[in-house]
Write a protein that holds these residues in place. Structure first.
Motif, PDB file in Angstrom:
ATOM      1  N   ASP A 180     122.394  57.729  16.149  1.00  0.00           N
ATOM      2  CA  ASP A 180     121.767  56.900  15.088  1.00  0.00           C
ATOM      3  C   ASP A 180     121.950  55.429  15.568  1.00  0.00           C
ATOM      4  O   ASP A 180     121.710  54.719  14.825  1.00  0.00           O
ATOM      5  CB  ASP A 180     122.142  57.343  13.792  1.00  0.00           C
ATOM      6  CG  ASP A 180     123.407  58.046  13.623  1.00  0.00           C
ATOM      7  OD1 ASP A 180     123.535  59.086  14.072  1.00  0.00           O
ATOM      8  OD2 ASP A 180     124.440  57.276  13.437  1.00  0.00           O
ATOM      9  N   ARG A 181     122.563  55.115  16.794  1.00  0.00           N
ATOM     10  CA  ARG A 181     122.590  53.811  17.042  1.00  0.00           C
ATOM     11  C   ARG A 181     121.096  53.392  17.384  1.00  0.00           C
ATOM     12  O   ARG A 181     120.917  52.162  17.656  1.00  0.00           O
ATOM     13  CB  ARG A 181     123.547  53.642  18.240  1.00  0.00           C
ATOM     14  CG  ARG A 181     124.875  53.610  17.768  1.00  0.00           C
ATOM     15  CD  ARG A 181     125.808  52.678  18.723  1.00  0.00           C
ATOM     16  NE  ARG A 181     125.921  53.180  20.303  1.00  0.00           N
ATOM     17  CZ  ARG A 181     126.495  52.423  21.096  1.00  0.00           C
ATOM     18  NH1 ARG A 181     126.997  51.309  20.676  1.00  0.00           N
ATOM     19  NH2 ARG A 181     126.609  52.846  22.434  1.00  0.00           N
ATOM     20  N   ILE A 182     120.320  54.267  17.715  1.00  0.00           N
ATOM     21  CA  ILE A 182     118.810  53.919  18.106  1.00  0.00           C
ATOM     22  C   ILE A 182     118.245  54.055  16.708  1.00  0.00           C
ATOM     23  O   ILE A 182     118.115  55.180  16.129  1.00  0.00           O
ATOM     24  CB  ILE A 182     118.432  54.990  19.074  1.00  0.00           C
ATOM     25  CG1 ILE A 182     119.117  55.124  20.014  1.00  0.00           C
ATOM     26  CG2 ILE A 182     116.928  54.474  19.297  1.00  0.00           C
ATOM     27  CD1 ILE A 182     118.544  56.123  21.068  1.00  0.00           C
ATOM     28  N   ALA A 183     117.615  53.299  16.231  1.00  0.00           N
ATOM     29  CA  ALA A 183     116.862  53.079  14.771  1.00  0.00           C
ATOM     30  C   ALA A 183     115.816  54.155  15.064  1.00  0.00           C
ATOM     31  O   ALA A 183     115.275  54.284  15.913  1.00  0.00           O
ATOM     32  CB  ALA A 183     116.311  52.015  14.340  1.00  0.00           C
ATOM     33  N   LEU A 184     115.592  55.141  14.102  1.00  0.00           N
ATOM     34  CA  LEU A 184     114.520  56.110  14.053  1.00  0.00           C
ATOM     35  C   LEU A 184     112.865  55.605  14.442  1.00  0.00           C
ATOM     36  O   LEU A 184     112.405  54.308  13.931  1.00  0.00           O
ATOM     37  CB  LEU A 184     114.258  56.615  12.707  1.00  0.00           C
ATOM     38  CG  LEU A 184     113.320  57.988  12.806  1.00  0.00           C
ATOM     39  CD1 LEU A 184     113.901  59.206  13.906  1.00  0.00           C
ATOM     40  CD2 LEU A 184     113.368  58.601  11.391  1.00  0.00           C
ATOM     41  N   HIS A 244     119.325  47.177  10.863  1.00  0.00           N
ATOM     42  CA  HIS A 244     119.757  48.225  11.521  1.00  0.00           C
ATOM     43  C   HIS A 244     120.957  47.486  12.462  1.00  0.00           C
ATOM     44  O   HIS A 244     120.705  46.532  12.978  1.00  0.00           O
ATOM     45  CB  HIS A 244     118.836  49.081  12.311  1.00  0.00           C
ATOM     46  CG  HIS A 244     119.437  50.096  13.077  1.00  0.00           C
ATOM     47  ND1 HIS A 244     120.081  50.167  14.306  1.00  0.00           N
ATOM     48  CD2 HIS A 244     119.540  51.484  12.557  1.00  0.00           C
ATOM     49  CE1 HIS A 244     120.454  51.277  14.563  1.00  0.00           C
ATOM     50  NE2 HIS A 244     120.357  52.250  13.576  1.00  0.00           N
ATOM     51  N   GLU A 245     122.217  48.127  12.463  1.00  0.00           N
ATOM     52  CA  GLU A 245     123.168  47.724  12.949  1.00  0.00           C
ATOM     53  C   GLU A 245     123.070  47.046  14.577  1.00  0.00           C
ATOM     54  O   GLU A 245     123.464  46.127  15.017  1.00  0.00           O
ATOM     55  CB  GLU A 245     124.506  48.469  13.089  1.00  0.00           C
ATOM     56  CG  GLU A 245     124.029  49.866  13.484  1.00  0.00           C
ATOM     57  CD  GLU A 245     125.269  50.766  14.444  1.00  0.00           C
ATOM     58  OE1 GLU A 245     125.111  51.926  14.482  1.00  0.00           O
ATOM     59  OE2 GLU A 245     126.154  49.955  14.876  1.00  0.00           O
ATOM     60  N   GLN A 304     129.308  54.809  25.020  1.00  0.00           N
ATOM     61  CA  GLN A 304     130.323  54.817  23.976  1.00  0.00           C
ATOM     62  C   GLN A 304     131.540  55.786  24.074  1.00  0.00           C
ATOM     63  O   GLN A 304     131.562  56.360  25.422  1.00  0.00           O
ATOM     64  CB  GLN A 304     129.933  54.770  22.762  1.00  0.00           C
ATOM     65  CG  GLN A 304     129.741  53.748  21.882  1.00  0.00           C
ATOM     66  CD  GLN A 304     129.602  53.906  20.555  1.00  0.00           C
ATOM     67  OE1 GLN A 304     129.616  55.028  19.807  1.00  0.00           O
ATOM     68  NE2 GLN A 304     129.599  52.880  19.634  1.00  0.00           N
ATOM     69  N   ASP A 355     125.800  62.879  19.849  1.00  0.00           N
ATOM     70  CA  ASP A 355     125.943  61.971  20.772  1.00  0.00           C
ATOM     71  C   ASP A 355     124.708  62.262  21.816  1.00  0.00           C
ATOM     72  O   ASP A 355     124.369  63.119  21.951  1.00  0.00           O
ATOM     73  CB  ASP A 355     127.272  61.898  21.546  1.00  0.00           C
ATOM     74  CG  ASP A 355     128.467  61.431  20.635  1.00  0.00           C
ATOM     75  OD1 ASP A 355     128.014  60.832  19.785  1.00  0.00           O
ATOM     76  OD2 ASP A 355     129.602  61.437  21.204  1.00  0.00           O
ATOM     77  N   GLY A 366     126.970  57.651  23.424  1.00  0.00           N
ATOM     78  CA  GLY A 366     127.234  57.477  21.963  1.00  0.00           C
ATOM     79  C   GLY A 366     126.320  57.866  20.950  1.00  0.00           C
ATOM     80  O   GLY A 366     125.219  58.501  21.287  1.00  0.00           O
ATOM     81  N   PRO A 367     126.702  57.737  19.485  1.00  0.00           N
ATOM     82  CA  PRO A 367     125.868  58.473  18.297  1.00  0.00           C
ATOM     83  C   PRO A 367     124.325  58.235  18.490  1.00  0.00           C
ATOM     84  O   PRO A 367     123.982  56.722  18.845  1.00  0.00           O
ATOM     85  CB  PRO A 367     126.542  57.849  17.207  1.00  0.00           C
ATOM     86  CG  PRO A 367     127.664  57.347  17.550  1.00  0.00           C
ATOM     87  CD  PRO A 367     127.691  56.985  19.098  1.00  0.00           C
TER      88      PRO A 367
END
Ligand SMILES: Cc1cc2nc3c(=O)[nH]c(=O)nc-3n(C[C@H](O)[C@H](O)[C@H](O)COP(=O)(O)OP(=O)(O)OC[C@H]3O[C@@H](n4cnc5c(N)ncnc54)[C@H](O)[C@@H]3O)c2cc1C
Ligand code: SF4
Ligand code: FES
Lengths: 102, 818
Positions: free
Chosen positions: A10-14, B792-793, B803, A97, A7-8
């Motif tokens: 940016d689901r992982i914070a920088l 953060h989400e 996903q 992704d 998945g994307p």
């Protein structure tokens, strides 16, 4: 080899890590501020600390439980008393992704 | 364009200089080239005696192997001797034809063994003792031989003698002077040392001048000037050293005994040519021990790396702890008193091999000899180094008057399997092993073995073992002076740079002050400091926080979390208790516990449940997880207690309301007590207020009741709760600005001194009280309950699922398609 789409990115914070469950495997993926992406086993070999919750920098991760430190390129421990981490290949595709190769 | 730095000599001083330069980011500034005529990387010359004695393997004494030079982009010409230096053309010529140009040149060529004039030195079996190769040849030659003579009864000669004895040889030391080690010892000490060594089996011959080494091709004996002879199978000559200066002399530099340099360590002849180590001479002095050259290397590195281009060297106060054939010896400063105004305090006990002498001038120690009594050494060395006034009762200098101390076993004498670090289970043997393998600084040693990384109480012992194992080759990691190890600046300098450059985020600090290298271990410390400095202007980067501060809960051994809501002053209500009980049920808390700080802890909460637990509780965060103000414990005080003279709960609640969430170098635990019975243990808290008769409050700071126990010092006594809040806040702010990261208030108070703290905080001696108060007020105003913020989400996810349609692609080609 099996490839998983995690998945994307940016689901992982920088500058942080996140844990993923890919079938049987638990994997921690780290996204460094300098643009690096690394994947290792999710649990610390010392006492099963959750590495994705660790602090990342200079291609290293510090385990949140007892501060053992590992090199993210090689998985090798920086303080000599612990096993190395398994590392996996990861990349980001053109859609942004994360692809994990197991 | 980088400047080019050429270093001649790859020994203790040269290699150290380069290390120090690299540490300061000098790799960016310089292309570094080294010449070393020994065909190795850099090894620890001091440990050669141990190699000779068989206690160390040669491979264990390497400080920097050849690979280190490659990894650090240092070009080393190993095994190449510099034949000449052409200063006009700024060129260095190697004896193999290599030529290197330079912008800056450093001579670090050390010295050579001095061989006195005598016949027969060309014979087989005659050695000097300076290099690894010398050591190797000596060891080989001892095979099948029985008797050795060492010419020279100085430190090195005795070390050589010890090594040979350990190898099973019968050893004679032949010395020209009338007592041993005359450079370091006075006559009395020399003679006591002699008796001790003779008891150990060494043969000592004093006042003997050797005029010939006899034998037919190979050594068979010595002949002395007085006509006497001595039979032996080999000879080690250790009669002093001579600085290597020939090359410099030929290059037209000023040479006296050594290569002359000024306070800038540059030669008077050329500001870009420097000399350090045993080949140099500063202020008329040459040195023969490593401590001074560490100082020189540091100063020169500061200058060259432009970290502090004006740094200067002012000579070294030498205090050395040595082991002479296993006998402990500490010497510092002058050996003899220099006039009638000097006062000498001595104690001698020849039978036990103990001798102590201190020379006092103007109330300060100017010299000391301490033989056979290591226990008294650290105190003396410290008093000497810092130049502190000596006690009126001079005996206190020579003896550890604390009777308990005499009975404690010395850590050096404990068996190897003794556990030193009780947190991480590290034994004495593990630690010494790591020292042997090259851990020379306390920091590296702790990082490697993990000793001292738990509660930290064993650090002193680890340090003792380091000194025991490494002797003078111990180094002080420069980062001990830094606020965090990854940014090479002490706290005041760091604060100045951060303010001057307006650095508001952790990544900005790394970018501007650490060559962009993000040392992960330094992130939380920087985050804490920046928040203290900038308040609400701080640019928060969540990755710089420790996990506890990212999710506002305390991580537990099984990766679950504990949740502790704030209960102001330990005073709660039935409604709050009900909410806590409901949350415990709903989120399946594994344990519900009353904490030591009078709060209720829900343990075993899953990370993903945390935000829901907070919502259900409807109470603010108790900050039980961060380096910040934690709680204020209270006793019931005057409201109910029949002894109470002050309203301790009311004050405790006010304190918590005001200081909740205030970040600091380490956690701060407070307490208030309603009378001196002190039921809330306020005198052993970081800050404690104790009510006393007359409507007054005593404020204690720097108390501890954790891995250390310490009674706090009284900061001041005040007449109102408002003043308690004022001085508490001011002290906190002073500590926040000046404490090192992870330094508790009790260490801070001991480092700075309560008098100084009181002067600043109470008497406003520096005129900063108003600013401190304002800064604290700004922090109080900037406070928001972290349990209300939106992170953060995915911050609270335990593990994410892959996903989209979970594609398992079999080939690399398929990946691109998706
Ligand atoms: C056996 C032994 C035990 C010691 N024990 C102690 C102790 O316990 N405590 C203590 O404080 N000190 C001790 N010392 C002294 C300490 O080792 C020296 O003070 C220290 O090594 C001096 O460092 P340096 O860099 O000036 O010289 P060195 O370490 O000698 O380094 C100089 C280097 O330059 C090289 N060199 C010289 N000329 C040239 C050239 N023309 N071209 C290229 N390279 C060249 C040399 O080969 C050498 O490698 C001991 C010394 C020895 C030999
Ligand atoms: S400290 Fe004094 S006032 Fe407080 S509970 Fe104890 S006895 Fe009562
Ligand atoms: S579990 Fe990772 S350091 Fe202990």
């Amino acid at each position: 080899m099996t490839t998983w789409n995690l998945g994307p990115v940016d689901r992982i914070a920088l500058g942080e890590g996140r844990a993923y469950r890919a079938g049987e495997h638990e994997v921690a993926v780290f996204r460094t501020r300098t643009g690096g992406l690394f994947a290792t086993q999710a649990r610390c070999p010392h006492k099963q600390g959750p590495l994705a919750d660790g602090i990342v920098g200079a291609h290293q991760v510090i385990c949140p439980l007892h501060a053992y430190t590992f090199d993210l390129h090689t998985g090798c421990p920086k303080n000599g008393t612990c096993e190395a981490l398994r590392t996996y290949e990861v990349e980001v595709n053109s859609a942004g992704d994360v692809l994990l190769h197991l | 364009m980088k400047r080019k730095l050429v270093v001649i000599g790859n020994g203790m001083a040269g290699a150290r200089l380069v290390e120090e330069i690299l540490l300061r980011g000098g790799g960016e500034r310089f292309e570094i080239v080294m010449f070393g005529d020994e065909p190795y990387g850099n090894y620890n010359r001091i440990l050669l005696s141990n190699v000779l004695a068989g206690a160390h393997d040669p491979k264990d004494i390497f400080i920097n192997p050849l690979r280190w030079y490659e990894d650090n982009h240092v070009k080393l010409h190993a095994g190449v001797r510099v034949a000449s230096v052409d200063r006009a053309a700024r060129l260095v010529h190697g004896d193999n034809g290599v030529v290197e140009s330079y912008d800056d040149l450093v001579f670090a060529m050390g010295s050579s063994a001095f061989v006195p004039r005598m016949d027969g030195i060309e014979k087989n079996g005659v050695f000097v003792f300076r290099t690894l190769d010398d050591c190797d040849s000596i060891i080989k030659y001892t095979e099948g031989r029985k008797t050795a003579a060492v010419i020279g009864g100085g430190l090195l000669g005795l070390e050589a003698a010890r090594g040979l004895m350990e190898r099973g040889m019968k050893v004679h030391v032949v010395h020209l002077m009338n007592h041993l080690m005359e450079v370091q010892l006075d006559r009395m000490a020399g003679s006591i040392l002699r008796s001790t060594l003779v008891r150990m089996g060494l043969q000592v011959h004093l006042e003997k001048a050797t005029c010939e080494i006899t034998g037919n091709g190979s050594v068979t004996g010595l002949r002395f000037k007085d006509g006497g002879t001595l039979d032996c199978d080999m000879v080690v000559i250790s009669a002093g050293i001579r600085p290597n200066t020939q090359l410099a002399k030929e290059a037209g530099l000023t040479v006296a005994r050594g290569i002359v340099v000024g306070d800038d360590l540059a030669t008077p002849d050329d500001p870009n040519v420097f000399a350090i180590g045993e080949c140099s001479e500063h202020d008329g002095k040459t040195y023969g021990l490593v401590a001074p050259l560490w100082d020189q290397a540091r100063v020169l590195a500061e200058r060259l790396s432009a970290r502090r281009p004006q740094a200067t060297y002012h000579g070294s106060k030498i205090a050395t702890k040595l082991k002479v054939m296993g006998v402990d010896l500490a010497v510092m400063g002058d050996r003899e008193s220099s006039g009638p105004d000097d006062e000498e305090v001595t104690y001698a006990e020849a039978k036990r091999g103990v001798y102590k002498k201190v020379i006092v001038r103007d109330g300060r120690i100017v010299g000391a000899i301490l033989l056979g009594d290591p226990a008294a050494a650290p105190g003396l060395v410290q008093a000497f180094d810092r130049g502190v006034e000596v006690p009126d009762n001079r005996a206190e200098l020579l003896f550890q008057l604390d009777a308990g101390a005499a009975n404690t076993t010395r850590i050096e004498d404990l068996p190897d399997d003794t556990q030193i670090c009780n947190c991480n289970g590290v034994s004495k043997g593990d630690i010494l092993d790591a020292v042997k393998k090259g851990c020379r600084s306390l920091k590296v040693l702790c990082d490697t073995t993990r000793a001292g990384m738990g509660c930290g109480t064993c650090k002193k012992q680890v340090e003792t073992l380091l000194e025991f194992g490494a002797g003078d080759s111990k180094v002080e990691d420069p980062s001990v002076h830094y606020y965090v190890p990854g940014v090479p600046l002490p706290k005041p300098d760091l604060v100045e740079e951060i303010r001057a450059r307006g650095l508001k985020s952790v990544s900005a600090v790394f970018r501007e002050l650490a060559d962009g290298k993000e040392d992960p271990g330094s992130k939380p410390g920087l985050a804490s400091l920046l928040k203290t400095l900038w308040g609400k202007d701080y640019v928060d980067e969540r990755d710089a926080r420790f996990i506890n501060d990212r999710v506002h809960a305390n991580i537990q051994r099984d990766a679950t979390f504990s949740v502790i809501p704030r209960i102001y002053g330990g005073v709660t209500t039935a409604d709050q208790l009900r909410a806590i009980a409901d949350a415990a049920d709903k989120y399946d808390a594994k344990m519900v516990k009353i904490t030591g700080g009078q709060r209720i802890d829900l343990l075993g909460i899953k990370k993903e449940d945390l935000p829901n637990v907070w919502r259900d509780l409807g109470m603010p965060s108790g900050h039980a997880y961060s380096k910040a103000f934690r709680t204020c414990k209270t006793c019931v005080g005057s409201e109910f207690c029949r002894y109470g003279v002050g309203h301790s709960t009311e004050l405790g609640i006010k304190i918590e309301e005001r200081f909740q969430g205030i970040e600091s170098p380490h956690k701060m635990k407070l307490a208030t007590a309603g009378c001196p019975r002190n039921c809330s243990e306020a005198t052993t808290k970081d800050i404690g207020a104790v009510a006393i008769e007359g409507g007054l409050w005593e404020i204690y700071v720097g108390g501890a009741a954790g891995s250390r126990v310490r009674k706090g010092d009284i900061l001041c006594t005040v007449g109102s709760q408002e003043e308690v809040l004022l001085y508490t806040g001011r002290f906190m702010q002073y500590y926040r600005e000046n404490g090192k990261y992870l330094e508790r208030t009790y260490d801070f108070i001991e480092r700075v001194g309560i008098d100084k703290v009181r002067a600043v905080v109470v008497d406003d001696a520096e005129g900063i009280a108003e600013r401190l108060d304002a800064a604290m007020q700004a922090s109080v105003d900037a406070y928001v309950d972290p349990w209300k913020e939106t992170p953060h989400e995915t911050q609270f996810s335990e593990s994410l699922e892959p996903q989209g349609q979970l594609v398992q692609l079999r080939t690399a080609r398929a990946v691109g398609e998706r």
